[in-house]
Design an enzyme around this catalytic site. Sequence first.
Site, PDB file in Angstrom:
ATOM      1  N   ASN A  94       9.556   6.442  -1.708  1.00 28.87           N
ATOM      2  CA  ASN A  94      10.146   6.543  -3.055  1.00 28.87           C
ATOM      3  C   ASN A  94       9.965   7.946  -3.635  1.00 28.87           C
ATOM      4  O   ASN A  94       9.411   8.136  -4.713  1.00 28.87           O
ATOM      5  CB  ASN A  94       9.579   5.469  -3.988  1.00 28.87           C
ATOM      6  CG  ASN A  94       8.073   5.559  -4.158  1.00 28.87           C
ATOM      7  OD1 ASN A  94       7.371   6.120  -3.312  1.00 28.87           O
ATOM      8  ND2 ASN A  94       7.564   4.990  -5.235  1.00 28.87           N
ATOM      9  N   ASP A 151       9.401   0.429  -1.159  1.00 31.48           N
ATOM     10  CA  ASP A 151       8.241   0.163  -2.018  1.00 31.48           C
ATOM     11  C   ASP A 151       8.373   0.845  -3.367  1.00 31.48           C
ATOM     12  O   ASP A 151       8.720   2.022  -3.459  1.00 31.48           O
ATOM     13  CB  ASP A 151       6.949   0.632  -1.349  1.00 31.48           C
ATOM     14  CG  ASP A 151       5.757   0.457  -2.275  1.00 31.48           C
ATOM     15  OD1 ASP A 151       5.516  -0.672  -2.698  1.00 31.48           O
ATOM     16  OD2 ASP A 151       5.113   1.465  -2.596  1.00 31.48           O
ATOM     17  N   HIS A 231       0.397  -5.037  -1.074  1.00 32.09           N
ATOM     18  CA  HIS A 231      -0.513  -5.174  -2.236  1.00 32.09           C
ATOM     19  C   HIS A 231      -0.482  -6.562  -2.868  1.00 32.09           C
ATOM     20  O   HIS A 231      -0.132  -6.752  -4.025  1.00 32.09           O
ATOM     21  CB  HIS A 231      -0.238  -4.091  -3.278  1.00 32.09           C
ATOM     22  CG  HIS A 231       1.200  -3.791  -3.581  1.00 32.09           C
ATOM     23  ND1 HIS A 231       2.184  -4.736  -3.703  1.00 32.09           N
ATOM     24  CD2 HIS A 231       1.812  -2.598  -3.794  1.00 32.09           C
ATOM     25  CE1 HIS A 231       3.335  -4.166  -3.979  1.00 32.09           C
ATOM     26  NE2 HIS A 231       3.136  -2.859  -4.027  1.00 32.09           N
ATOM     27  N   ASP A 304      -2.467   1.879  -1.666  1.00 28.73           N
ATOM     28  CA  ASP A 304      -1.358   2.125  -2.597  1.00 28.73           C
ATOM     29  C   ASP A 304      -1.721   3.305  -3.499  1.00 28.73           C
ATOM     30  O   ASP A 304      -1.517   3.269  -4.714  1.00 28.73           O
ATOM     31  CB  ASP A 304      -1.033   0.884  -3.433  1.00 28.73           C
ATOM     32  CG  ASP A 304       0.250   1.029  -4.243  1.00 28.73           C
ATOM     33  OD1 ASP A 304       1.019   1.975  -3.983  1.00 28.73           O
ATOM     34  OD2 ASP A 304       0.477   0.207  -5.152  1.00 28.73           O
TER      35      ASP A 304
END
Length: 421
Positions: A94, A151, A231, A304
């Site tokens: 992203n 994501d 996650h 993350d």
Amino acid sequence: MILIHDGYMIDPKSGREGNYDILIDGDKIVKIAEKIEPRGKVTRINAEGLLVAPGLVDVHVHFRDPGFTAKEDINTGAAAAAKGGVTTVVLMANTKPAVDSEETLHYILDKGAKTGIHVTTCANVTMGMQGKQLTDMRKLATAGAVGFTDDGVPLLDAELVRRAMEISAELDMPISFHEEDPKYIENSGVNRGKASEYYGIGGSAREAEIALVERDLKLAEETGACIDIQHISSKEAVELVRQAKKRCSNIHAEATPHHFTLTEDAVIKYGTLAKMNPPLREEADRQAVIRGLVDGTIDMIATDHAPHTAEEKAKPITEAPSGITGLETSLALGITELVDRGYLTMKQLLRLMSTNPAAMYHLDAGYLAEDGPADVILIDTAAEFTPEKYASKATNTPFTGWNLKGEVRKTICGGRIVYEA
């Protein structure tokens, strides 16, 4: 050559552990034995009192490069990884531009190759992360992507997800999912419950995660795709994965250190520093995540790592971006919260943080063996420390000032020392 001597070695892949010396020549481990006396010029590293383990593999990391380098860039992200004992990262796609073209993919891989650690990246599932048109997944795989994900943005078109899974299965590459259906979310990053009531906002309901996890597990069983539920945050999602894994071996799930350590109470205490997607939930959810790690339902720990600027995080709770940094505290949180509390052995923790994630992405990493990669970390598992200064550009974490146990003393990647405490 480098000789690591008098340390206690754990190889989570083979299960081998004990007092061993390790001899490194170039980017390979050439010998592991109880006592090694090499000939010729050698750099000796005394590991007495330290744990010698494979470099960690973090398969859910944001380095914000290209496009958002005020938050982090590939060089500072790699430095943070090395400090945390992470020698291999899988970057999320992203960025801006998104990793939906060979050009952007090559930019990331070329810059990552100069950092000292192993920087790999996913490519996007859809063009521009718009959820409408699939990328040329085959071409991006050939160009060097190790997996696929959008994501940060959930994929809402079930038929598109099915097609993406079919291609990823054909390529034998993992596809990872951010599971939050926006129709159940009024304000993201804060759990719908005690935390959202405290701030007087709608928050994010657990149904947001449950709905998409349920859908994607079903599609994975039907297509045979290797998927990663990213996650994971809710007890219901953990149970859905647990049951699906009994029927399908290609299903994987990851937990973050913040989801096995914190609850929504942290959002009340730390504000935006504890705002993340999916949000921190209730104690029952935290315990379910831990049980999932213990019984193998959740087979990976990933950070993350999501850096933001201080100015962004200083905004009100409804305006500040979600996400916290994690590379420099992940191992210590695993030791402090899981090993020291008796949930996991050190070998099990290392398997979750190195061997298992490397295996899902088909990476030559996460183990210690002769003729294997010279990615090695030395850990003082008894050392207590307080996170205060970071190699990352960002400091958006609630764990600053905590008393944590287990400090990385040295990180070796590709046969080179890339971090020393």
